[in-house]
Structure formats: structure tokens, C-alpha cells
Design a protein around this motif. Structure first.
Motif, PDB file in Angstrom:
ATOM      1  N   ALA A   1     -33.699  -6.339  49.636  1.00 26.21           N
ATOM      2  CA  ALA A   1     -34.211  -5.477  48.514  1.00 26.21           C
ATOM      3  C   ALA A   1     -33.014  -4.530  47.732  1.00 26.21           C
ATOM      4  CB  ALA A   1     -35.111  -4.392  48.662  1.00 26.21           C
ATOM      5  N   ILE A   2     -31.580  -4.953  48.121  1.00 24.27           N
ATOM      6  CA  ILE A   2     -30.449  -4.462  47.548  1.00 24.27           C
ATOM      7  C   ILE A   2     -29.671  -5.681  47.210  1.00 24.27           C
ATOM      8  CG2 ILE A   2     -28.466  -3.224  48.556  1.00 24.27           C
ATOM      9  CD1 ILE A   2     -30.571  -1.415  48.126  1.00 24.27           C
ATOM     10  N   ASP A   3     -29.170  -5.500  45.735  1.00 25.47           N
ATOM     11  CA  ASP A   3     -28.112  -6.644  45.318  1.00 25.47           C
ATOM     12  C   ASP A   3     -26.765  -6.472  45.785  1.00 25.47           C
ATOM     13  OD1 ASP A   3     -27.086  -8.454  43.800  1.00 25.47           O
ATOM     14  OD2 ASP A   3     -27.516  -7.646  41.854  1.00 25.47           O
ATOM     15  N   VAL A   4     -26.436  -7.398  46.372  1.00 23.91           N
ATOM     16  CA  VAL A   4     -24.681  -7.239  46.702  1.00 23.91           C
ATOM     17  C   VAL A   4     -23.606  -7.929  45.811  1.00 23.91           C
ATOM     18  CG1 VAL A   4     -25.800  -7.104  49.008  1.00 23.91           C
ATOM     19  CG2 VAL A   4     -24.760  -9.567  48.272  1.00 23.91           C
ATOM     20  N   ALA A   5     -24.186  -8.219  44.595  1.00 22.21           N
ATOM     21  CA  ALA A   5     -23.428  -8.749  43.635  1.00 22.21           C
ATOM     22  C   ALA A   5     -22.983  -7.836  42.496  1.00 22.21           C
ATOM     23  CB  ALA A   5     -24.031  -9.975  42.740  1.00 22.21           C
ATOM     24  N   ASN A   6     -23.292  -6.744  42.604  1.00 21.62           N
ATOM     25  CA  ASN A   6     -22.793  -5.666  41.721  1.00 21.62           C
ATOM     26  C   ASN A   6     -22.535  -4.250  42.359  1.00 21.62           C
ATOM     27  OD1 ASN A   6     -25.134  -4.155  41.072  1.00 21.62           O
ATOM     28  ND2 ASN A   6     -25.802  -6.010  40.437  1.00 21.62           N
ATOM     29  N   ASP A   7     -21.837  -3.542  41.853  1.00 16.40           N
ATOM     30  CA  ASP A   7     -21.796  -2.017  42.108  1.00 16.40           C
ATOM     31  C   ASP A   7     -22.601  -1.015  41.463  1.00 16.40           C
ATOM     32  OD1 ASP A   7     -19.393  -3.212  43.128  1.00 16.40           O
ATOM     33  OD2 ASP A   7     -17.975  -2.426  41.471  1.00 16.40           O
ATOM     34  N   ALA A   8     -23.504  -1.749  40.898  1.00 13.56           N
ATOM     35  CA  ALA A   8     -24.620  -0.665  40.546  1.00 13.56           C
ATOM     36  C   ALA A   8     -25.595  -0.128  41.877  1.00 13.56           C
ATOM     37  CB  ALA A   8     -25.667  -0.891  39.477  1.00 13.56           C
ATOM     38  N   VAL A   9     -25.822   1.066  42.100  1.00 19.03           N
ATOM     39  CA  VAL A   9     -26.595   1.625  43.332  1.00 19.03           C
ATOM     40  C   VAL A   9     -27.958   1.720  42.890  1.00 19.03           C
ATOM     41  CG1 VAL A   9     -26.851   3.648  45.002  1.00 19.03           C
ATOM     42  CG2 VAL A   9     -24.652   2.870  44.228  1.00 19.03           C
ATOM     43  N   GLU A  10     -28.825   0.731  43.600  1.00 20.81           N
ATOM     44  CA  GLU A  10     -30.225   0.987  43.189  1.00 20.81           C
ATOM     45  C   GLU A  10     -30.791   2.511  43.141  1.00 20.81           C
ATOM     46  OE1 GLU A  10     -29.162  -3.176  44.331  1.00 20.81           O
ATOM     47  OE2 GLU A  10     -28.636  -1.088  44.926  1.00 20.81           O
ATOM     48  N   LYS A  11     -31.940   2.604  42.647  1.00 20.82           N
ATOM     49  CA  LYS A  11     -32.572   3.791  42.600  1.00 20.82           C
ATOM     50  C   LYS A  11     -33.698   3.668  43.954  1.00 20.82           C
ATOM     51  CE  LYS A  11     -31.831   5.543  38.145  1.00 20.82           C
ATOM     52  NZ  LYS A  11     -30.767   6.464  38.584  1.00 20.82           N
ATOM     53  N   PRO A  12     -33.789   4.649  44.589  1.00 20.34           N
ATOM     54  CA  PRO A  12     -35.030   4.259  45.537  1.00 20.34           C
ATOM     55  C   PRO A  12     -36.167   3.835  45.039  1.00 20.34           C
ATOM     56  CG  PRO A  12     -34.122   6.567  45.938  1.00 20.34           C
ATOM     57  CD  PRO A  12     -33.352   5.888  44.663  1.00 20.34           C
ATOM     58  N   GLU A  13     -36.836   4.169  43.827  1.00 15.97           N
ATOM     59  CA  GLU A  13     -37.809   3.410  43.262  1.00 15.97           C
ATOM     60  C   GLU A  13     -37.775   1.973  42.956  1.00 15.97           C
ATOM     61  OE1 GLU A  13     -41.295   2.686  42.149  1.00 15.97           O
ATOM     62  OE2 GLU A  13     -40.922   4.718  42.929  1.00 15.97           O
ATOM     63  N   GLN A  14     -36.673   1.659  42.630  1.00 12.42           N
ATOM     64  CA  GLN A  14     -36.316   0.107  42.500  1.00 12.42           C
ATOM     65  C   GLN A  14     -36.592  -0.758  43.670  1.00 12.42           C
ATOM     66  OE1 GLN A  14     -32.299   0.880  40.423  1.00 12.42           O
ATOM     67  NE2 GLN A  14     -32.817  -0.963  39.395  1.00 12.42           N
ATOM     68  N   VAL A  15     -35.877  -0.124  44.889  1.00 12.22           N
ATOM     69  CA  VAL A  15     -36.011  -0.839  46.065  1.00 12.22           C
ATOM     70  C   VAL A  15     -37.597  -0.764  46.421  1.00 12.22           C
ATOM     71  CG1 VAL A  15     -35.646  -0.603  48.613  1.00 12.22           C
ATOM     72  CG2 VAL A  15     -33.804  -0.130  47.078  1.00 12.22           C
ATOM     73  N   ALA A  16     -38.065   0.400  46.252  1.00 13.49           N
ATOM     74  CA  ALA A  16     -39.766   0.513  46.470  1.00 13.49           C
ATOM     75  C   ALA A  16     -40.571  -0.577  45.622  1.00 13.49           C
ATOM     76  CB  ALA A  16     -40.128   1.720  46.257  1.00 13.49           C
ATOM     77  N   ALA A  17     -39.904  -0.660  44.598  1.00 13.36           N
ATOM     78  CA  ALA A  17     -40.705  -1.875  43.562  1.00 13.36           C
ATOM     79  C   ALA A  17     -40.754  -3.226  44.427  1.00 13.36           C
ATOM     80  CB  ALA A  17     -40.261  -1.626  42.275  1.00 13.36           C
ATOM     81  N   THR A  18     -39.466  -3.589  44.647  1.00 13.76           N
ATOM     82  CA  THR A  18     -39.147  -4.654  45.151  1.00 13.76           C
ATOM     83  C   THR A  18     -40.065  -5.136  46.566  1.00 13.76           C
ATOM     84  OG1 THR A  18     -36.870  -4.844  44.547  1.00 13.76           O
ATOM     85  CG2 THR A  18     -37.459  -6.319  46.195  1.00 13.76           C
ATOM     86  N   ILE A  19     -40.102  -3.957  47.427  1.00 13.32           N
ATOM     87  CA  ILE A  19     -40.958  -4.030  48.631  1.00 13.32           C
ATOM     88  C   ILE A  19     -42.462  -4.276  48.364  1.00 13.32           C
ATOM     89  CG2 ILE A  19     -41.791  -2.682  50.653  1.00 13.32           C
ATOM     90  CD1 ILE A  19     -38.958  -1.348  50.587  1.00 13.32           C
ATOM     91  N   ARG A  20     -42.969  -3.517  47.270  1.00 12.62           N
ATOM     92  CA  ARG A  20     -44.301  -3.564  46.905  1.00 12.62           C
ATOM     93  C   ARG A  20     -44.612  -4.922  46.631  1.00 12.62           C
ATOM     94  NH1 ARG A  20     -42.913   1.162  43.579  1.00 12.62           N
ATOM     95  NH2 ARG A  20     -43.306   3.056  44.585  1.00 12.62           N
ATOM     96  N   SER A  21     -43.820  -5.447  45.617  1.00 11.27           N
ATOM     97  CA  SER A  21     -43.903  -7.022  45.104  1.00 11.27           C
ATOM     98  C   SER A  21     -43.882  -7.870  46.320  1.00 11.27           C
ATOM     99  CB  SER A  21     -42.954  -7.314  44.211  1.00 11.27           C
ATOM    100  OG  SER A  21     -42.860  -6.415  42.991  1.00 11.27           O
ATOM    101  N   ALA A  22     -43.217  -7.521  47.367  1.00  9.82           N
ATOM    102  CA  ALA A  22     -43.353  -8.578  48.340  1.00  9.82           C
ATOM    103  C   ALA A  22     -44.490  -8.473  49.313  1.00  9.82           C
ATOM    104  CB  ALA A  22     -41.990  -8.431  49.305  1.00  9.82           C
ATOM    105  N   MET A  23     -45.014  -7.037  49.165  1.00  8.49           N
ATOM    106  CA  MET A  23     -46.114  -6.973  49.954  1.00  8.49           C
ATOM    107  C   MET A  23     -47.479  -7.802  49.818  1.00  8.49           C
ATOM    108  SD  MET A  23     -46.154  -3.070  51.829  1.00  8.49           S
ATOM    109  CE  MET A  23     -46.272  -2.401  50.196  1.00  8.49           C
TER     110      MET A  23
END
Length: 340
Positions: free
Chosen positions: A274-296
Motif C-alpha cells: 500500500a506504499i509506493d517505493v518508486a517516488n518520493d511522494a509521501v502517501e496520505k493515510p486516506e490513500q493507504v486506507a483506500a488501497t486496503i479497502r480495495s484489497a479487502m
């Protein structure tokens, strides 16, 4: 606790230990100072993980110059003096060591690191090892002349190391196999068997990490050639679902992996990147949560472990720390929604 967070691999080293943002960066210390520096770096990166709220912590690979070659350096039968240039993962050239004789493990490689880390934390610990196929793909074989035979030799050596790591206190042992996303025919023919041999007899959790590579130019350029959908996982996930390995890690954040492929891992724990390691942009918690919800939609929450896509050694430390915090905060958002 549901949605326990962890990382897939490396974390950036302090600038006093190795040159930042560089793979295979040489050590900046020597002798006893280097050994002390490695221990200090493990303490520091452990503190960073705990402060960020990561549930299953690692050593951040602070004692390794590279996630594969550091392990190979410890083996007999491998010549590091006369390197050969090979194509790594069919993507980029690198100067690598040469297998010149039967490979053997003379002594434990990461066991003392694990014992040290175990004495520093009460949290579950995950320790990563290179997978057999990826080891084969990161050197030149001038002895066995068979990728399969060499992989099985490496599997036996890795199993020796893994059993000692388990006795030293590892809760999860992860085998890193990015080669599984490249050599799919070999994965089916002997790759899964070699992986299972490396994990044979372990009672702790076993995991395999399969990604699209570090956030380096060669990998980023390769991803651009994969089209609108990245379906490499489609051929290997059914094989892994039938394997004895407990957990599978994959790349989801900012990727073109169709998430319905997660359903092919039914019954397995899934470490969802849920964390992209290919760029320096720090994800917002809601972006991480959205990835988790999609995976669920495809993985039940009790089987889902929010994770990073891959290792973060090419990133700046402050960026990596921000991403760790975002990972933990995003998982916490979803936990609250689940009432967990």
C-alpha cells in the motif's frame, strides 16, 4: 489484531553508515566501528518503525549492502574477485560474483543480527532472506551450469539459515523472489519446489515477497513496457495458493495489478503493498486506507497485512519515515471502521 502492518524489505541507511539513496553502497566505516555502526543503525531503524506504529518490525537490512549478494558473500564456492557482467531480471546489467565450486554455508549469516534485534523489542520480528531463484539470477554460474540445480543447492543452504533464525526468535521468515515475476515457466517447473525446500520444517510464519522491483530507473522503465494491466501474478498465484508458504507479498500501490488477482491467493495471508517505493511522494493515510479497502474486496481483513511495495533503501530517510507513518495511520483508519 487485524491489519497488522509490516514492511517488505530494506529501509534507508543512516548517512554515516553508507551513501544514501544508492544500491550496493559501500560502507563508510571499517572494522569494529563498522560492526558497532550496524548495530546502532538497527536500533535507530527499529525505533523509527516502532514510533511510526509498524506492528511486525524488521532489521531494515541495515547490515547488508544488498538483499541478495550480502548472503552470497558468506558462502563458499563463490568468487567475488573475478566478477562477470550479467543481465539481472532481464532488465539491467550488473557485475556479479561467479560460482566456481560447490556452494556451502560455513557459518550463520544473519542469526546474530536477529538475536540482537530480538533483545531490543517485544514486537513480532520478520527477517528476510533472498529466495533461491533470485539468488541464481544475481550471479554467474560457472560450476553447476544449471539454474535448477543451483537453486536447489541454495534452497538447502537457506533452510539451514532459516531454521537457526527461527530458533533465535524470528516470528516470520520472508524469502524475496522478484525473479518470480520474470521467469514464470521456471517458477512452475522448479521455482515453487525450491522455495518450499528453503522453508521446509519451519514452524514460524513463512512468506514470499514478489514485486516489480526497487524504485530504480531500470525497474521504472520496465514497468512502462508492461501495458495497462500487469498480470504477471496471474500465472504464479494459483501455484503459490497450493504451496506450503503462509504469506504472499505483492505490489498494489500505484501499480497496474488488477486487484481481482488477489482472489487467486485464497487461504493465504496477503501482504498488500500500500506504499509506493518508486517516488518520493509521501502517501496520505486516506490513500493507504483506500488501497486496503480495495484489497479487502478479495482478501478477508484477518488475512490482510498492509505493507510496502518493496524495499525503500533508494529513498531518503525522511521520506521513508513519512511513508511508514502513513502506512500505520492508513491501516488504523480501516481498523476503526471495522471496529477492530
Amino acid at each position: 489484531m487485524r491489519l497488522q502492518t509490516t514492511i517488505a524489505g530494506s529501509l534507508p541507511k543512516p548517512a554515516w553508515l553508507a551513501e544514501p539513496k544508492k544500491l550496493w553502497a559501500p560502507w563508510l566505516l571499517e572494522g569494529d566501528l563498522l560492526e558497532e555502526g550496524k548495530r546502532d543503525a538497527m536500533r535507530l531503524l527499529l525505533a523509527d518503525q516502532e514510533a511510526a506504529g509498524i506492528d511486525i518490525v524488521t532489521d531494515g537490512e541495515q547490515t547488508r549492502r544488498h538483499f541478495v549478494t550480502t548472503f552470497i558473500e558468506s558462502l563458499k564456492g563463490v568468487d567475488f574477485e573475478h566478477k562477470r557482467t550479467v543481465r539481472i531480471r532481464n532488465r539491467y546489467d550488473a557485475d556479479v560474483p561467479v560460482v566456481v565450486a560447490p556452494v556451502e554455508r560455513g557459518k550463520p549469516v544473519f542469526v546474530e543480527d536477529l538475536r540482537f534485534l530480538r533483545g531490543q523489542t517485544k514486537r513480532p520480528i520478520k527477517l528476510s532472506l533472498p529466495g533461491p531463484m533470485t539468488m541464481v539470477d544475481t550471479l554467474y554460474d560457472n560450476h553447476y551450469r544449471s539454474r535448477e540445480k543451483l537453486a536447489r543447492e541454495f534452497a538447502a543452504i537457506l533452510n539451514q539459515e532459516a531454521r537457526e533464525l527461527e530458533r533465535a526468535g524470528a516470528d516470520v521468515i520472508q524469502f524475496d523472489e522478484p525473479a518470480f515475476n520474470v521467469y514464470m515457466d521456471e517458477v512452475a517447473a522448479w521455482g515453487i519446489d525450491a522455495l518450499e525446500a528453503a522453508a521446509a520444517g519451519l514452524k514460524c510464519k513463512t512468506a514470499v515477497h514478489i514485486c516489480y522491483g526497487y524504485g530504480i530507473k531500470a525497474n521504472i522503465d520496465w514497468k512502462k513496457t508492461l501495458g495497462a494491466e500487469w498480470r504477471q501474478y496471474e500465472s504464479i498465484f494459483p501455484l503459490l495458493a497450493r504451496s506450503k508458504v503462509d504469506q504472499v507479498s505483492l505490489e498494489c500501490a500505484n501499480s497496474h495489478v488488477p486487484l481481482e488477482l488477489l482472489a487467486l491467493l485464497k487461504g493465504k495471508d496477503v501482504m498488500v503493498g500500500a506504499i509506493d517505493v518508486a517516488n518520493d511522494a509521501v502517501e496520505k493515510p486516506e490513500q493507504v486506507a483506500a488501497t486496503i479497502r480495495s484489497a479487502m474486496k478479495f482478501v478477508p481483513p484477518e488475512k490482510l497485512y498492509p505493507c510496502t511495495n518493496c524495499g525503500m533503501v533508494p529513498l531518503a530517510r525522511e521520506v521513508a519515515l513519512g511513508k511508514l507513518k502513513a502506512l500505520a495511520s492508513g491501516a488504523a483508519l480501516v481498523r476503526r471502521e471495522l471496529g477492530a
